[in-house]
Design a protein around this motif. Structure first.
Motif, short mmCIF file in Angstrom:
data_model
loop_
_atom_site.label_atom_id
_atom_site.label_comp_id
_atom_site.label_asym_id
_atom_site.label_seq_id
_atom_site.Cartn_x
_atom_site.Cartn_y
_atom_site.Cartn_z
N TYR A 304 0.87 -1.17 0.00
CA TYR A 304 0.00 0.00 0.00
C TYR A 304 0.91 1.23 0.00
O TYR A 304 2.11 1.14 0.26
CB TYR A 304 -0.92 0.02 1.23
CG TYR A 304 -0.22 0.39 2.52
CD1 TYR A 304 -0.14 1.72 2.92
CD2 TYR A 304 0.39 -0.58 3.30
CE1 TYR A 304 0.52 2.07 4.10
CE2 TYR A 304 1.06 -0.24 4.47
CZ TYR A 304 1.11 1.08 4.86
OH TYR A 304 1.78 1.42 6.00
N GLY A 309 -7.13 5.62 -2.10
CA GLY A 309 -7.83 5.29 -3.34
C GLY A 309 -7.24 5.95 -4.57
O GLY A 309 -7.90 6.05 -5.61
N VAL A 310 -5.99 6.40 -4.49
CA VAL A 310 -5.40 7.19 -5.56
C VAL A 310 -4.25 6.49 -6.28
O VAL A 310 -4.15 6.54 -7.50
CB VAL A 310 -4.92 8.56 -5.01
CG1 VAL A 310 -4.10 9.30 -6.04
CG2 VAL A 310 -6.11 9.39 -4.58
N CYS A 311 -3.39 5.81 -5.53
CA CYS A 311 -2.13 5.33 -6.14
C CYS A 311 -2.25 3.96 -6.79
O CYS A 311 -1.48 3.63 -7.68
CB CYS A 311 -1.01 5.31 -5.10
SG CYS A 311 -1.19 3.99 -3.87
N GLY A 312 -3.19 3.14 -6.36
CA GLY A 312 -3.37 1.81 -6.96
C GLY A 312 -2.40 0.75 -6.45
O GLY A 312 -2.44 -0.39 -6.91
N THR A 313 -1.53 1.08 -5.50
CA THR A 313 -0.55 0.11 -5.01
C THR A 313 -1.23 -1.10 -4.37
O THR A 313 -0.69 -2.21 -4.39
CB THR A 313 0.38 0.79 -3.98
OG1 THR A 313 0.87 2.00 -4.52
CG2 THR A 313 1.56 -0.10 -3.60
N LEU A 342 -9.62 -1.89 -5.03
CA LEU A 342 -8.56 -1.33 -4.18
C LEU A 342 -8.79 -1.84 -2.76
O LEU A 342 -9.83 -1.55 -2.15
CB LEU A 342 -8.62 0.20 -4.20
CG LEU A 342 -8.42 0.84 -5.57
CD1 LEU A 342 -8.71 2.34 -5.50
CD2 LEU A 342 -6.99 0.59 -6.07
N CYS A 344 -7.55 -0.91 -0.01
CA CYS A 344 -7.63 0.13 1.03
C CYS A 344 -8.99 0.79 1.08
O CYS A 344 -9.31 1.48 2.05
CB CYS A 344 -6.53 1.18 0.83
SG CYS A 344 -6.83 2.33 -0.53
S1 FES Z 1 -2.95 2.34 -1.08
FE1 FES Z 1 -3.16 3.82 -2.67
S2 FES Z 1 -5.03 3.21 -3.63
FE2 FES Z 1 -4.89 1.88 -1.94
#
Ligand code: FES
Length: 359
Positions: A304, A309-313, A342, A344
């Protein structure tokens, strides 16, 4: 995929008062793992004074390489930013940072064609990598960059972008809009909102001949540009977008309604089965937890970065069960259709959910 590696800082260049470009050396044994596609980012982590772990993702700005000897990232300080303030004010040559290998799907693999980007502020960072890699590798490609910033003094990578103009005069087009400066010859001023882009874009490029649009920056700019393009009949599949700064996005942006939310709350007894790096485990969720939080309590190596909800990790494939996502600014419609969510942002709507971090 989810292992952090120590990388040594070899250069810190000041780009503006509040932004730096940081170069990290990649040791030979890690170069394959740190291979990147143009437009990807890496997650960095550090511990603050109280031992709390802080993670942030930063986009790579250099051309993508198969086995990179170094990685260059752009970092702009954000007000109160726990990582960016440290990076802009304290990070120095010789320091070691911990980094995850590159990830992200805001990418353009070089191919012939016409491409364009609308970026704001630090949104230039991944697009600089995309444009440089494309123009260097693909002689039949053209790129139009439309960028906006507050002023010339606050504009990141001015020299790098000017360099692209010099190197590829016939194939690289640049338009800059400065919101806080007097009009200069040929430059539009003011914010690039939906209305202005709707009239500006067709004057700059044959919109229907552009094979891919890349939108990156603050939420308002990216959404306005996306609406302008959709209004100009650009198919959704040609529009790629990446939002910066999870903090500025309202938490309810993509919540799916109160009935669904209460359904999620009623699932306090839900369990999560997760597969990560080939190992699986099943764990009960605490009330209100996201899938990621449950997994992290049991597997500290779950990937993560932003938790916003932005990086997609934290992307996972939902193998079984149903979830509700609070918000999603990272996954494309095709990924949602393919069953990705996602972790998270996901809360269960069924008593059991199974997710696969390796898919
Ligand atoms: S940790 Fe960045 S979108 Fe879930």
């Amino acid at each position: 995929m989810s292992t952090f590696h120590p990388l040594r800082v070899t250069s810190v260049e000041r780009l503006t008062d509040d932004a730096v470009a940081v170069t990290l050396a990649v040791p030979a044994p890690l170069r394959t793992a740190f291979r990147s596609s143009p437009g990807q980012h890496i997650a960095l982590r550090r511990r603050d004074g109280e031992g709390r772990e802080i993670r942030r993702t930063y986009s790579l700005c250099g051309p993508a390489r198969e086995a990179p000897e170094e990685l260059r990232i752009g970092i702009r300080g954000v007000a109160g930013g726990e990582f960016s303030t440290y990076a802009v004010k304290e990070l120095a040559v010789g320091d070691v940072v911990e980094a995850l290998p590159p990830s992200g799907r805001f990418i353009l693999e070089p191919r012939p064609g016409r491409f364009a980007a609308v970026v704001g502020g630090s949104g230039i960072t991944p697009v600089l990598s995309i444009a440089t890699t494309l123009l260097e590798r693909e002689p039949e490609a053209r790129f139009c960059l439309i960028r906006s910033d507050r002023s010339a003094a606050s504009t990141m990578f001015l020299e790098d972008v000017a360099d692209l103009k010099d190197r590829f005069p016939g194939r690289f087009q640049l338009v800059t809009a400065l919101s806080r400066e007097e009009q200069q010859a040929g430059l539009p001023t003011g914010r690039l909102d939906e209305r202005r882009l709707t009239s500006l874009l067709p004057a700059l490029v044959p919109v229907d001949e552009v094979d891919g649009w890349y939108l990156c920056g603050p939420l308002g700019l990216v959404e306005g540009a996306s609406r302008a393009l959709r209004g100009l009949n650009v198919p959704r599949a040609r529009i790629h977008q990446e939002i910066f700064h999870a903090e500025e996005i309202p938490a309810t942006a993509t919540a799916s309604g109160s009935a669904t939310e209460s359904a999620a709350r009623d699932r306090a007894a839900a369990t999560v089965l997760a597969t990560l790096d080939g190992r699986s485990g099943t764990w009960p969720m605490d009330d209100g937890e996201s899938v990621l939080e449950t997994v992290l309590r049991n597997r500290a190596d779950a990937p993560y970065a932003c938790k916003g909800g932005v990086c997609g990790t934290c992307r996972v494939r939902l193998v079984s069960g149903e979830v509700r996502m609070d918000r999603n600014y990272a996954l494309e419609p095709e990924e949602l259709d393919a069953g990705y969510v996602l972790a998270c942002q996901s809360h269960p709507l069924t008593s059991a959910v199974e997710v696969d971090f390796d898919a």
